[in-house]
Scaffold this motif. Structure first.
Motif, PDB file in Angstrom:
ATOM      1  N   LEU A 122       4.012  -9.744   8.548  1.00  0.00           N
ATOM      2  CA  LEU A 122       4.921  -9.283   9.592  1.00  0.00           C
ATOM      3  C   LEU A 122       5.211  -7.795   9.429  1.00  0.00           C
ATOM      4  O   LEU A 122       4.305  -6.988   9.466  1.00  0.00           O
ATOM      5  N   ILE A 123       6.483  -7.406   9.215  1.00  0.00           N
ATOM      6  CA  ILE A 123       6.854  -5.986   9.130  1.00  0.00           C
ATOM      7  C   ILE A 123       7.528  -5.649   7.804  1.00  0.00           C
ATOM      8  O   ILE A 123       8.108  -4.579   7.656  1.00  0.00           O
ATOM      9  N   PHE A 124       7.449  -6.531   6.823  1.00  0.00           N
ATOM     10  CA  PHE A 124       8.256  -6.373   5.618  1.00  0.00           C
ATOM     11  C   PHE A 124       7.479  -5.937   4.378  1.00  0.00           C
ATOM     12  O   PHE A 124       7.851  -6.269   3.271  1.00  0.00           O
ATOM     13  N   ASN A 125       6.417  -5.219   4.550  1.00  0.00           N
ATOM     14  CA  ASN A 125       5.655  -4.652   3.436  1.00  0.00           C
ATOM     15  C   ASN A 125       5.744  -3.136   3.556  1.00  0.00           C
ATOM     16  O   ASN A 125       6.027  -2.610   4.627  1.00  0.00           O
ATOM     17  N   ILE A 166       7.040   6.807   4.608  1.00  0.00           N
ATOM     18  CA  ILE A 166       7.173   5.347   4.686  1.00  0.00           C
ATOM     19  C   ILE A 166       7.037   4.921   6.146  1.00  0.00           C
ATOM     20  O   ILE A 166       7.307   5.709   7.056  1.00  0.00           O
ATOM     21  N   ASN A 167       6.640   3.676   6.347  1.00  0.00           N
ATOM     22  CA  ASN A 167       6.513   3.162   7.707  1.00  0.00           C
ATOM     23  C   ASN A 167       7.889   2.973   8.344  1.00  0.00           C
ATOM     24  O   ASN A 167       8.852   2.609   7.676  1.00  0.00           O
ATOM     25  N   PRO A 168       7.987   3.204   9.642  1.00  0.00           N
ATOM     26  CA  PRO A 168       9.254   2.975  10.341  1.00  0.00           C
ATOM     27  C   PRO A 168       9.543   1.478  10.423  1.00  0.00           C
ATOM     28  O   PRO A 168       8.625   0.672  10.578  1.00  0.00           O
ATOM     29  N   PHE A 169      10.800   1.120  10.327  1.00  0.00           N
ATOM     30  CA  PHE A 169      11.191  -0.282  10.389  1.00  0.00           C
ATOM     31  C   PHE A 169      10.869  -0.854  11.766  1.00  0.00           C
ATOM     32  O   PHE A 169      11.135  -0.243  12.785  1.00  0.00           O
ATOM     33  N   GLY A 170      10.280  -2.043  11.754  1.00  0.00           N
ATOM     34  CA  GLY A 170       9.996  -2.757  12.991  1.00  0.00           C
ATOM     35  C   GLY A 170       8.560  -2.661  13.461  1.00  0.00           C
ATOM     36  O   GLY A 170       8.175  -3.391  14.368  1.00  0.00           O
ATOM     37  N   LEU A 171       7.767  -1.776  12.868  1.00  0.00           N
ATOM     38  CA  LEU A 171       6.375  -1.662  13.284  1.00  0.00           C
ATOM     39  C   LEU A 171       5.471  -2.492  12.379  1.00  0.00           C
ATOM     40  O   LEU A 171       5.638  -2.509  11.159  1.00  0.00           O
ATOM     41  N   HIS A 172       4.517  -3.168  13.001  1.00  0.00           N
ATOM     42  CA  HIS A 172       3.473  -3.873  12.253  1.00  0.00           C
ATOM     43  C   HIS A 172       2.512  -2.823  11.699  1.00  0.00           C
ATOM     44  O   HIS A 172       2.417  -1.717  12.227  1.00  0.00           O
ATOM     45  N   LEU A 215      -2.329   7.956   4.782  1.00  0.00           N
ATOM     46  CA  LEU A 215      -1.427   6.814   4.661  1.00  0.00           C
ATOM     47  C   LEU A 215      -1.519   5.910   5.887  1.00  0.00           C
ATOM     48  O   LEU A 215      -1.576   4.683   5.755  1.00  0.00           O
ATOM     49  N   ALA A 216      -1.559   6.489   7.075  1.00  0.00           N
ATOM     50  CA  ALA A 216      -1.693   5.681   8.296  1.00  0.00           C
ATOM     51  C   ALA A 216      -2.998   4.898   8.263  1.00  0.00           C
ATOM     52  O   ALA A 216      -3.037   3.718   8.631  1.00  0.00           O
ATOM     53  N   ALA A 217      -4.071   5.524   7.799  1.00  0.00           N
ATOM     54  CA  ALA A 217      -5.361   4.828   7.694  1.00  0.00           C
ATOM     55  C   ALA A 217      -5.261   3.676   6.708  1.00  0.00           C
ATOM     56  O   ALA A 217      -5.836   2.600   6.934  1.00  0.00           O
ATOM     57  N   CYS A 218      -4.519   3.861   5.629  1.00  0.00           N
ATOM     58  CA  CYS A 218      -4.350   2.791   4.647  1.00  0.00           C
ATOM     59  C   CYS A 218      -3.583   1.611   5.257  1.00  0.00           C
ATOM     60  O   CYS A 218      -3.935   0.453   5.036  1.00  0.00           O
ATOM     61  N   TYR A 219      -2.533   1.897   6.023  1.00  0.00           N
ATOM     62  CA  TYR A 219      -1.817   0.820   6.709  1.00  0.00           C
ATOM     63  C   TYR A 219      -2.764   0.039   7.615  1.00  0.00           C
ATOM     64  O   TYR A 219      -2.745  -1.193   7.638  1.00  0.00           O
ATOM     65  N   ARG A 220      -3.601   0.738   8.358  1.00  0.00           N
ATOM     66  CA  ARG A 220      -4.544   0.080   9.253  1.00  0.00           C
ATOM     67  C   ARG A 220      -5.569  -0.744   8.467  1.00  0.00           C
ATOM     68  O   ARG A 220      -5.948  -1.836   8.880  1.00  0.00           O
ATOM     69  N   LEU A 221      -6.011  -0.216   7.331  1.00  0.00           N
ATOM     70  CA  LEU A 221      -6.965  -0.933   6.490  1.00  0.00           C
ATOM     71  C   LEU A 221      -6.334  -2.212   5.936  1.00  0.00           C
ATOM     72  O   LEU A 221      -6.958  -3.274   5.932  1.00  0.00           O
ATOM     73  N   PHE A 222      -5.087  -2.130   5.496  1.00  0.00           N
ATOM     74  CA  PHE A 222      -4.392  -3.327   5.017  1.00  0.00           C
ATOM     75  C   PHE A 222      -4.303  -4.367   6.125  1.00  0.00           C
ATOM     76  O   PHE A 222      -4.483  -5.557   5.883  1.00  0.00           O
ATOM     77  N   ASP A 223      -4.019  -3.913   7.346  1.00  0.00           N
ATOM     78  CA  ASP A 223      -3.965  -4.841   8.472  1.00  0.00           C
ATOM     79  C   ASP A 223      -5.329  -5.481   8.685  1.00  0.00           C
ATOM     80  O   ASP A 223      -5.438  -6.698   8.847  1.00  0.00           O
ATOM     81  N   TRP A 224      -6.382  -4.687   8.690  1.00  0.00           N
ATOM     82  CA  TRP A 224      -7.736  -5.189   8.906  1.00  0.00           C
ATOM     83  C   TRP A 224      -8.131  -6.211   7.843  1.00  0.00           C
ATOM     84  O   TRP A 224      -8.780  -7.208   8.137  1.00  0.00           O
TER      85      TRP A 224
END
Length: 178
Positions: free
Chosen positions: A26-29, A47-53, A11-20
């Protein structure tokens, strides 16, 4: 069967891939992934913690939360209320919803604002024909009262266009949702 650590890493890798790929706003996805259910416990997901990109999400800072809102790991982080409302409703109602992705990309928001919705006259959108549902905009999704309407709008579809808001996909695993 994956371990929770493997789910966290994926999941963390997926968040990074979405960023890339530039699929963040911002932080609202949110991208959530159900973890194996413990005996006699409600369903849980990461789920991602609130406030982190998205670029700041790691396997260790993801929050494990139940569909009723209880944090079940050692995290002291807050969870975005809108992310909780949307994702917990779907995780609780759809046993097949192991991964849920909700984004506010520029292109996705543009489609969500079109009165006629997504047209099915091109190769990519035609593949989704019959599997897209719509949910009318009710403001920022922070009220638990909206959960039954979100679930009813999604029904058995795997793609939901939240009008004037964004896009959502439900799948049995992370690669399929991606």
């Amino acid at each position: 069967m994956h371990t929770e650590l493997q789910y966290r890493q994926d999941l963390a890798a997926c968040y990074r891939l979405f960023d890339w790929l530039g699929w963040t706003e911002l932080i609202f996805n949110h991208i959530t992934l159900r973890v194996p259910q413990r005996e006699n416990q409600p369903a849980e997901y990461l789920i991602n913690p609130f406030g982190l990109h998205y670029s700041e999400v790691t396997a260790s800072n993801l929050v494990r939360i139940t569909v009723d809102g209880t944090v079940t790991d050692d995290s002291q982080s807050l969870v975005n209320q809108a992310g909780f409302v949307i994702h917990s409703a779907i995780h609780a109602s759809r046993p097949d919803a192991h991964c849920i992705i909700h984004v506010h990309t520029t292109a996705g928001c543009a489609i969500s604002c079109k009165e006629e919705g997504l047209r099915h006259d091109n190769f990519y959108s035609a593949m989704l024909y019959g599997d897209i549902a719509y949910h009318d905009y009710e403001g920022v999704t922070t009220s638990l009262d909206e959960q039954p309407r979100l679930v009813a709008s999604l029904g058995s579809c795997n793609h939901l266009i939240l009008r004037n808001h964004g896009l959502l996909v439900v799948a049995e695993d992370l690669p399929t949702a991606f």
